[in-house]
Scaffold this motif. Structure first.
Motif, PDB file in Angstrom:
ATOM      1  N   THR A  40      -6.041  10.077  -1.133  1.00 52.53           N
ATOM      2  CA  THR A  40      -5.672  11.121   0.282  1.00 52.53           C
ATOM      3  C   THR A  40      -4.727  10.205   0.533  1.00 52.53           C
ATOM      4  OG1 THR A  40      -6.880   9.855   1.237  1.00 52.53           O
ATOM      5  CG2 THR A  40      -7.889  12.176   0.236  1.00 52.53           C
ATOM      6  N   THR A  41      -3.645   9.498   0.025  1.00 55.10           N
ATOM      7  CA  THR A  41      -2.549   8.710   0.543  1.00 55.10           C
ATOM      8  C   THR A  41      -2.643   8.555   2.504  1.00 55.10           C
ATOM      9  OG1 THR A  41      -1.399  10.642   0.886  1.00 55.10           O
ATOM     10  CG2 THR A  41      -1.257   9.645  -1.542  1.00 55.10           C
ATOM     11  N   LEU A  42      -4.040   8.463   2.524  1.00 54.78           N
ATOM     12  CA  LEU A  42      -4.059   8.264   4.035  1.00 54.78           C
ATOM     13  C   LEU A  42      -4.648   6.634   4.070  1.00 54.78           C
ATOM     14  CD1 LEU A  42      -6.446  10.947   5.315  1.00 54.78           C
ATOM     15  CD2 LEU A  42      -3.749  11.065   5.507  1.00 54.78           C
ATOM     16  N   VAL A  43      -3.905   6.250   5.749  1.00 55.94           N
ATOM     17  CA  VAL A  43      -4.094   4.886   5.982  1.00 55.94           C
ATOM     18  C   VAL A  43      -5.205   4.524   6.967  1.00 55.94           C
ATOM     19  CG1 VAL A  43      -2.655   2.962   6.725  1.00 55.94           C
ATOM     20  CG2 VAL A  43      -1.977   3.571   5.239  1.00 55.94           C
ATOM     21  N   HIS A  44      -6.561   4.018   6.830  1.00 59.17           N
ATOM     22  CA  HIS A  44      -7.363   4.194   7.851  1.00 59.17           C
ATOM     23  C   HIS A  44      -7.314   3.041   8.641  1.00 59.17           C
ATOM     24  CE1 HIS A  44     -10.022   6.862   5.277  1.00 59.17           C
ATOM     25  NE2 HIS A  44      -8.834   6.659   4.968  1.00 59.17           N
ATOM     26  N   VAL A  45      -7.089   3.026  10.259  1.00 60.18           N
ATOM     27  CA  VAL A  45      -6.556   2.738  11.282  1.00 60.18           C
ATOM     28  C   VAL A  45      -8.421   2.664  11.914  1.00 60.18           C
ATOM     29  CG1 VAL A  45      -4.677   1.593  12.754  1.00 60.18           C
ATOM     30  CG2 VAL A  45      -4.824   2.687  10.621  1.00 60.18           C
ATOM     31  N   TYR A  46      -7.960   0.999  12.512  1.00 64.03           N
ATOM     32  CA  TYR A  46      -9.883   1.090  13.035  1.00 64.03           C
ATOM     33  C   TYR A  46      -9.056   0.663  14.910  1.00 64.03           C
ATOM     34  CZ  TYR A  46     -14.430  -0.259  14.923  1.00 64.03           C
ATOM     35  OH  TYR A  46     -15.352  -0.079  15.513  1.00 64.03           O
ATOM     36  N   ARG A  47      -9.657   1.171  15.501  1.00 65.59           N
ATOM     37  CA  ARG A  47      -9.554   0.279  17.088  1.00 65.59           C
ATOM     38  C   ARG A  47     -10.411   1.198  17.768  1.00 65.59           C
ATOM     39  NH1 ARG A  47      -3.914  -0.857  21.484  1.00 65.59           N
ATOM     40  NH2 ARG A  47      -5.559  -1.716  22.452  1.00 65.59           N
ATOM     41  N   ASN A  48     -11.080   0.463  18.617  1.00 66.22           N
ATOM     42  CA  ASN A  48     -12.329   0.534  19.886  1.00 66.22           C
ATOM     43  C   ASN A  48     -13.198   1.508  19.397  1.00 66.22           C
ATOM     44  OD1 ASN A  48     -10.825  -0.816  21.465  1.00 66.22           O
ATOM     45  ND2 ASN A  48      -8.987   0.551  22.104  1.00 66.22           N
ATOM     46  N   GLY A  49     -13.858   1.648  17.858  1.00 64.57           N
ATOM     47  CA  GLY A  49     -14.867   2.446  17.334  1.00 64.57           C
ATOM     48  C   GLY A  49     -14.322   4.005  17.277  1.00 64.57           C
TER      49      GLY A  49
END
Length: 66
Positions: A40-49
């Motif tokens: 999907t050419t998406l970058v998944h960025v996680y922060r604060n749930g």
């Protein structure tokens, strides 16, 4: 483009927090990269749930938090 990909990959592998400047977004995206989805050419960025999915082609800059 290749340099951005290298920076994103390094940040993901080291699980370091990054700040992404994204074209067309008013605010920067800050967090830890959990996934880089080549399909999907998406970058998944996680922060604060929360996971924010950023289109790779829209990433203009990768930096460290100040």
């Amino acid at each position: 483009m290749e340099e951005l990909a290298d920076q994103l990959t390094e940040a993901k592998n080291e699980e370091t927090e990054v700040v992404l400047t994204v074209w067309g977004w008013d605010e920067v995206v800050r967090g830890v990269i959990t996934e880089m989805d080549s399909r999907t050419t998406l970058v998944h960025v996680y922060r604060n749930g929360e996971t924010i999915k950023v289109p790779f082609l829209d990433v203009m800059r990768v930096s460290s938090p100040e």
